[in-house]
Design a protein around this motif. Structure first.
Motif, PDB file in Angstrom:
ATOM      1  N   GLU A  82      -4.248 -67.947  68.520  1.00  0.00           N
ATOM      2  CA  GLU A  82      -3.299 -68.201  69.614  1.00  0.00           C
ATOM      3  C   GLU A  82      -3.660 -69.476  70.383  1.00  0.00           C
ATOM      4  OE1 GLU A  82      -0.322 -66.793  70.086  1.00  0.00           O
ATOM      5  OE2 GLU A  82      -0.846 -65.753  68.238  1.00  0.00           O
ATOM      6  N   ALA A  83      -4.953 -69.775  70.500  1.00  0.00           N
ATOM      7  CA  ALA A  83      -5.390 -70.972  71.209  1.00  0.00           C
ATOM      8  C   ALA A  83      -4.963 -72.250  70.489  1.00  0.00           C
ATOM      9  CB  ALA A  83      -6.906 -70.951  71.381  1.00  0.00           C
ATOM     10  N   LEU A  84      -4.678 -72.153  69.198  1.00  0.00           N
ATOM     11  CA  LEU A  84      -4.245 -73.318  68.425  1.00  0.00           C
ATOM     12  C   LEU A  84      -2.732 -73.493  68.400  1.00  0.00           C
ATOM     13  CD1 LEU A  84      -6.639 -72.989  65.358  1.00  0.00           C
ATOM     14  CD2 LEU A  84      -6.790 -74.652  67.227  1.00  0.00           C
ATOM     15  N   ARG A  85      -2.005 -72.513  68.906  1.00  0.00           N
ATOM     16  CA  ARG A  85      -0.536 -72.599  68.899  1.00  0.00           C
ATOM     17  C   ARG A  85      -0.072 -73.708  69.829  1.00  0.00           C
ATOM     18  NH1 ARG A  85       2.070 -69.163  65.783  1.00  0.00           N
ATOM     19  NH2 ARG A  85       1.172 -67.117  65.464  1.00  0.00           N
ATOM     20  N   GLU A  86       0.924 -74.431  69.362  1.00  0.00           N
ATOM     21  CA  GLU A  86       1.526 -75.467  70.190  1.00  0.00           C
ATOM     22  C   GLU A  86       2.542 -74.829  71.110  1.00  0.00           C
ATOM     23  OE1 GLU A  86       3.019 -78.173  67.245  1.00  0.00           O
ATOM     24  OE2 GLU A  86       1.216 -79.388  67.437  1.00  0.00           O
ATOM     25  N   SER A  87       2.611 -75.313  72.318  1.00  0.00           N
ATOM     26  CA  SER A  87       3.601 -74.788  73.263  1.00  0.00           C
ATOM     27  C   SER A  87       4.811 -75.708  73.278  1.00  0.00           C
ATOM     28  CB  SER A  87       2.994 -74.696  74.662  1.00  0.00           C
ATOM     29  OG  SER A  87       2.564 -75.972  75.075  1.00  0.00           O
ATOM     30  N   GLY A  88       5.885 -75.204  73.821  1.00  0.00           N
ATOM     31  CA  GLY A  88       7.071 -76.031  73.992  1.00  0.00           C
ATOM     32  C   GLY A  88       7.993 -76.089  72.797  1.00  0.00           C
ATOM     33  N   GLY A  89       7.930 -75.102  71.935  1.00  0.00           N
ATOM     34  CA  GLY A  89       8.896 -75.028  70.841  1.00  0.00           C
ATOM     35  C   GLY A  89       8.478 -75.819  69.625  1.00  0.00           C
ATOM     36  N   THR A  90       9.476 -76.169  68.822  1.00  0.00           N
ATOM     37  CA  THR A  90       9.233 -76.794  67.533  1.00  0.00           C
ATOM     38  C   THR A  90       8.796 -78.240  67.702  1.00  0.00           C
ATOM     39  OG1 THR A  90      10.912 -75.387  66.575  1.00  0.00           O
ATOM     40  CG2 THR A  90      10.284 -77.314  65.309  1.00  0.00           C
ATOM     41  N   THR A  91       7.675 -78.581  67.064  1.00  0.00           N
ATOM     42  CA  THR A  91       7.182 -79.955  67.090  1.00  0.00           C
ATOM     43  C   THR A  91       7.069 -80.515  65.687  1.00  0.00           C
ATOM     44  OG1 THR A  91       4.900 -79.263  66.955  1.00  0.00           O
ATOM     45  CG2 THR A  91       5.824 -79.499  69.160  1.00  0.00           C
ATOM     46  N   PHE A  96       1.122 -74.901  65.067  1.00  0.00           N
ATOM     47  CA  PHE A  96      -0.332 -75.012  65.165  1.00  0.00           C
ATOM     48  C   PHE A  96      -0.755 -76.463  65.317  1.00  0.00           C
ATOM     49  CE2 PHE A  96       0.283 -71.156  62.571  1.00  0.00           C
ATOM     50  CZ  PHE A  96      -0.288 -70.237  63.450  1.00  0.00           C
ATOM     51  N   ARG A  97      -1.589 -76.728  66.321  1.00  0.00           N
ATOM     52  CA  ARG A  97      -2.124 -78.082  66.500  1.00  0.00           C
ATOM     53  C   ARG A  97      -2.914 -78.483  65.255  1.00  0.00           C
ATOM     54  NH1 ARG A  97      -3.658 -75.933  71.285  1.00  0.00           N
ATOM     55  NH2 ARG A  97      -5.854 -75.978  70.701  1.00  0.00           N
ATOM     56  N   GLY A  98      -2.685 -79.707  64.805  1.00  0.00           N
ATOM     57  CA  GLY A  98      -3.424 -80.247  63.681  1.00  0.00           C
ATOM     58  C   GLY A  98      -2.910 -79.841  62.310  1.00  0.00           C
ATOM     59  N   ALA A  99      -1.883 -79.028  62.260  1.00  0.00           N
ATOM     60  CA  ALA A  99      -1.329 -78.619  60.965  1.00  0.00           C
ATOM     61  C   ALA A  99      -0.506 -79.752  60.368  1.00  0.00           C
ATOM     62  CB  ALA A  99      -0.453 -77.378  61.125  1.00  0.00           C
ATOM     63  N   GLU A 100      -0.420 -79.754  59.047  1.00  0.00           N
ATOM     64  CA  GLU A 100       0.447 -80.699  58.357  1.00  0.00           C
ATOM     65  C   GLU A 100       1.888 -80.448  58.806  1.00  0.00           C
ATOM     66  OE1 GLU A 100       1.467 -81.893  53.718  1.00  0.00           O
ATOM     67  OE2 GLU A 100       0.446 -79.992  54.145  1.00  0.00           O
ATOM     68  N   PRO A 101       2.608 -81.471  59.194  1.00  0.00           N
ATOM     69  CA  PRO A 101       3.994 -81.273  59.635  1.00  0.00           C
ATOM     70  C   PRO A 101       4.856 -80.636  58.537  1.00  0.00           C
ATOM     71  CG  PRO A 101       3.235 -83.446  60.273  1.00  0.00           C
ATOM     72  CD  PRO A 101       2.183 -82.869  59.342  1.00  0.00           C
ATOM     73  N   GLU A 102       5.717 -79.728  58.947  1.00  0.00           N
ATOM     74  CA  GLU A 102       6.584 -79.035  57.991  1.00  0.00           C
ATOM     75  C   GLU A 102       7.421 -80.010  57.180  1.00  0.00           C
ATOM     76  OE1 GLU A 102       8.747 -76.142  60.307  1.00  0.00           O
ATOM     77  OE2 GLU A 102       7.146 -74.660  60.042  1.00  0.00           O
ATOM     78  N   ASP A 104       6.629 -82.988  56.189  1.00  0.00           N
ATOM     79  CA  ASP A 104       5.788 -83.588  55.145  1.00  0.00           C
ATOM     80  C   ASP A 104       5.598 -82.621  53.985  1.00  0.00           C
ATOM     81  OD1 ASP A 104       5.609 -85.707  56.900  1.00  0.00           O
ATOM     82  OD2 ASP A 104       3.440 -85.509  57.235  1.00  0.00           O
ATOM     83  N   VAL A 105       5.435 -81.333  54.299  1.00  0.00           N
ATOM     84  CA  VAL A 105       5.284 -80.318  53.259  1.00  0.00           C
ATOM     85  C   VAL A 105       6.552 -80.268  52.410  1.00  0.00           C
ATOM     86  CG1 VAL A 105       4.913 -77.853  52.795  1.00  0.00           C
ATOM     87  CG2 VAL A 105       3.712 -78.953  54.699  1.00  0.00           C
ATOM     88  N   ALA A 106       7.708 -80.213  53.086  1.00  0.00           N
ATOM     89  CA  ALA A 106       8.986 -80.174  52.375  1.00  0.00           C
ATOM     90  C   ALA A 106       9.170 -81.427  51.515  1.00  0.00           C
ATOM     91  CB  ALA A 106      10.137 -80.019  53.362  1.00  0.00           C
ATOM     92  N   ASP A 107       8.818 -82.585  52.052  1.00  0.00           N
ATOM     93  CA  ASP A 107       8.968 -83.840  51.297  1.00  0.00           C
ATOM     94  C   ASP A 107       8.185 -83.803  49.991  1.00  0.00           C
ATOM     95  OD1 ASP A 107      10.586 -84.983  53.239  1.00  0.00           O
ATOM     96  OD2 ASP A 107       8.973 -86.201  54.115  1.00  0.00           O
ATOM     97  N   ARG A 108       6.925 -83.397  50.055  1.00  0.00           N
ATOM     98  CA  ARG A 108       6.136 -83.423  48.817  1.00  0.00           C
ATOM     99  C   ARG A 108       6.561 -82.334  47.849  1.00  0.00           C
ATOM    100  NH1 ARG A 108       1.848 -79.925  49.233  1.00  0.00           N
ATOM    101  NH2 ARG A 108       1.211 -79.413  51.351  1.00  0.00           N
ATOM    102  N   GLY A 109       7.005 -81.168  48.357  1.00  0.00           N
ATOM    103  CA  GLY A 109       7.511 -80.134  47.466  1.00  0.00           C
ATOM    104  C   GLY A 109       8.791 -80.568  46.774  1.00  0.00           C
TER     105      GLY A 109
END
Length: 182
Positions: A82-91, A96-102, A104-109
């Protein structure tokens, strides 16, 4: 019940059983070959499926690895996650802070799927990958929300002249839909 992400966790007994069970569902179709993520849990799943179907795994495609969840990898529900969750909705990071952006994941898939479709026109290819990568890639090519992808569940998508269609999701046959042009 932990976030695995790119951490190369080996396939466990339950995963091997799921891979064996997946062979039955896959037998309903004619397949040409398999490709997989190079992460050991996907690679072993692909090997089990290939052996069960008498096919060959032709490639381990690096862009098919699971999403990098950064510091959230290995964590289960609780205060640390929970401490790693980003606040303020979709970023774009999926919460999660530091996660690969969604995106970017979609692009490579999607790039991997397009490469497979381009290099193997008309081939029926089993792609063994990871739930988040599959879900985000399908959302991108279909332009609509996709629910969580179950482990070792059959999902059948097709690329054709009219775009992408989703025929089976998590083992459930879907009603025919208009192809997406992405």
């Amino acid at each position: 019940m932990r976030i695995q992400g790119r951490t190369d966790i080996p396939l466990n007994h339950a995963g091997r059983e799921q891979a064996v069970d997946a062979v039955g569902a896959l037998r309903r179709y004619d397949w040409d070959f398999l490709v997989s993520s190079p992460l050991s849990r996907a690679a072993e799943t692909a090997d089990v499926i290939a052996a069960g179907l008498g096919l060959t795994v032709t490639q381990r495609i690096p862009s098919l690895v699971e999403r990098d969840y950064g510091l959230a990898e290995g964590l289960g529900a609780g205060a640390e996650l929970e401490a790693l969750r980003e606040s303020g909705g979709t970023t774009g990071n999926g919460g999660f802070r530091g996660a690969e952006p969604e995106g970017d994941v979609a692009d490579r898939g999607v790039d991997a799927l397009r490469m497979l479709a381009r290099d193997n026109p008309g081939a029926r290819i089993i792609v063994v990958s990871h739930g988040t990568l599959i879900r985000l890639s399908l959302m991108r090519v279909l332009g609509r929300p996709i629910p969580t992808i179950d482990n070792a569940a059959l999902t059948v998508a097709q690329s054709g002249p009219g775009g992408w269609t989703l025929d089976v999701l998590n083992g459930e046959v879907l009603e025919p839909a208009t192809p997406s042009s992405v």
